[in-house]
Write an enzyme that holds these catalytic residues in place. Structure first.
Site, short mmCIF file in Angstrom:
data_model
loop_
_atom_site.label_atom_id
_atom_site.label_comp_id
_atom_site.label_asym_id
_atom_site.label_seq_id
_atom_site.Cartn_x
_atom_site.Cartn_y
_atom_site.Cartn_z
N ARG A 89 0.86 -1.19 0.00
CA ARG A 89 0.00 0.00 0.00
C ARG A 89 0.89 1.24 0.00
NH1 ARG A 89 -4.94 1.71 4.10
NH2 ARG A 89 -3.36 1.46 5.74
N ASP A 141 -4.35 2.58 13.87
CA ASP A 141 -3.56 3.35 12.93
C ASP A 141 -4.12 4.76 12.88
OD1 ASP A 141 -5.77 3.30 11.26
OD2 ASP A 141 -4.86 2.03 9.73
#
Length: 551
Positions: A182, A464
């Site tokens: 990613r 996150d």
């Protein structure tokens, strides 16, 4: 070799070419990191320079279009499906296809590009590991370079790690999970590399380095250069990525569609353009993903000036609420109509050491994953290897042993999902306990992030950046619209500042004096206070956070 020497060598290589060859416009400003000369070699830098020359200049325009659209929404307009692209939504077309090793993605694990994490994730009972340069990575120059080294070693199969404290050794199992990288979103820069005096897009750097160093080995293993693309807000941005992929495929004499991507639908604007995003990327795309935590954050951010769309406590905004259920079902229906996989969202829980508590954790994960599988998702995310077996068992039950996904579920019997369904306000309380929890979580996450750690265990969840984003934007919105808590207290800047001061003491008591004093909690609290009490909402906390991040 220092960064300056490396750039000089690269420039020297360029000037040794015929007179018509252009001198490099790339400048590396980052500190010297061990092994970076292997990543920033002349071939990789030549690709990066070409990409910057062709595409970096478009990014400010794409970001400006976001602001223009947001200004219209702030003025009262609501997001909706685009009338000018109705023909694409109504058309009969499909994506190019899905490589064999990406047809079965029933469980994926995600995490940053830490060396130990990569090994454990690739060895877990999952189909895919998403190695993350975005929301679970605080992108210091060292972390970014070491991450590329780690992924290169993982692709070659010779990655190993020995824990300094215990001497425990980690190495890859014979049949690791499929690797997907990613990259960073379009809003994030890589300040340690400049092109013609301007910091380059972080995602372009991540993409170029991972592709260049790994595509040949991946193709030789019957896999390929696979990517997750985050934070898209429109099909115009998807078109930009499609051009990047096509450019690189042609440059390296690869068949069109060799590069494959999965796009996260984690912004409210993007959910209205899913067909169009698939269409623009139809040669390269294989799936869309419900990035639901960032989606909640985007719902708040996009509708920040709409007093009738204020969300309650974060804990009350679950996937069975109407606007999130509509989002999940529309994504499945859209993907399967076009031959693309529809990935579910994250289970952020961490297994507990206490057996009774752990059973409660697993029960919550089961409920979440059963809902996704029953809806028709082809796979799901977990944040910890200890949850992989639970998620895998559920998707095995729904998919069965004779299939690899649920592409056969069309959801054609569903009633049409309207814009109003995707925007429906969510009921629930705004509690003082919820606000205080948001404060404690956000402070702890921001403190970890500015010290270089973007993936943080807090109160039994692997957090996150999305969690901190929800926490601070919720409070910001409550302040802006003069909302009251369930106990009658008016949410004001003064109330927030008082609670922040009190919760800092509680965090100090929870973590202990030594950990608190050795950390960056004062700096984290200052940043949190600034972006939460600002009259204009800061788009992403990682933007001012990046300026505080250790180089």
């Amino acid at each position: 070799m220092t960064a300056e020497q490396l750039v000089a060598q690269y420039s020297k290589n360029e000037t040794e070419q015929p007179q018509s060859a252009k001198q490099s416009d790339l400048v590396i400003n980052g500190p010297d990191i061990a092994g970076q000369e292997q990543i920033l070699n002349s071939g990789a830098l030549a690709l990066l320079e070409s990409l910057c020359s062709q595409f970096a200049g478009d990014v400010p325009q794409l970001l400006a279009k976001r602001k223009e659209k947001q200004a219209r929404i702030d003025a009262g307009e609501l997001p909706d499906f685009l009338p000018e692209t109705r023909a694409i939504r109504d058309g009969d077309w499909a994506i190019r296809g899905i490589p064999e090793d990406l047809t079965d993605r029933r469980v994926e694990i995600t995490g940053p590009v830490d060396r130990k994490m990569i090994i454990n994730a690739l060895n877990a009972n999952v189909k895919v590991f998403m190695a993350d340069f975005e929301d679970s990575l605080a992108p210091s120059w060292q972390k970014v370079i070491e991450g590329q080294i780690n992924l290169r070693d993982a692709v070659r199969g010779d990655i190993e790690f020995t824990a300094p404290a215990t001497g425990k050794q980690y190495k890859l199992n014979p049949d690791p999970a499929v690797l997907i990288a990613r990259v960073r979103g379009l809003h994030l820069i890589e300040k340690h590399i400049e092109f013609k005096g301007t910091a380059i897009p972080g995602g372009l750097f991540d993409f170029a380095m991972y592709f260049y160093h790994n595509y040949h080995q991946l193709l030789a293993k019957n896999s390929g250069p696979y990517f997750y693309i985050p934070k898209l807000e429109s099909h115009i941005e998807a078109r930009w990525w499609a051009k990047v992929f096509a450019f690189v495929e042609e440059r390296f004499c690869l068949k069109p569609g060799t590069i494959k991507c999965t796009c996260l639908i984690e912004t409210l604007p993007a959910v209205f353009e899913m067909d169009e995003i698939l269409y623009e990327l139809r040669s390269n795309i294989v799936a869309l993903n419900c990035g639901r935590w960032d989606y909640i954050f985007s719902y708040i951010k996009t509708l920040k000036r709409h007093a009738d769309r204020v969300l309650p406590d974060r804990q009350a905004v679950t996937m069975d609420t109407n606007f999130l259920s509509a989002y999940s079902r529309l994504l499945i229906k859209t993907c399967h109509k076009r031959g693309a996989l529809a990935m579910g969202g994250m289970a952020a829980f961490i297994p507990a050491k206490d057996e009774a508590t752990n059973q409660q954790v697993l029960q919550k994960v089961r409920g979440d994953k059963e809902l996704e599988a029953r809806n028709g998702h082809d796979g799901t995310w977990v944040a910890h290897p200890g949850l992989a077996d639970t998620a895998m068992a559920i998707f095995n039950d729904y998919i069965g042993g004779d299939k690899t996904n649920q592409l056969h579920i069309t959801r054609d019997v569903d009633a049409p999902i309207r814009a109003a369904d995707l925007l429906e306000p969510c009921d629930g309380e705004r509690t003082e306990a919820g606000m205080r929890l948001n404060i404690r979580i956000a402070v702890q996450y921001i403190e970890a992030w500015i010290q270089g750690n973007g993936c943080v265990p807090i109160y039994g969840l692997m957090e996150d950046a999305a969690t901190a984003e929800i926490s601070r934007t919720s409070i910001w919105q409550w302040i802006q619209h003069g909302k009251s808590l369930s106990n009658g207290k008016l949410v004001t800047k003064e109330l927030f500042r008082n609670m922040l001061e009190e919760e800092l003491v509680n965090v100090q008591n929870e973590l202990g004096e030594e950990r608190y004093q050795s950390g960056q909690f004062a700096k984290a609290a200052e940043l949190f206070e600034q972006i939460t009490t600002s009259d204009e909402l800061v788009d992403f906390l990682t933007l001012p956070g990046y300026e505080l991040l250790t180089a």
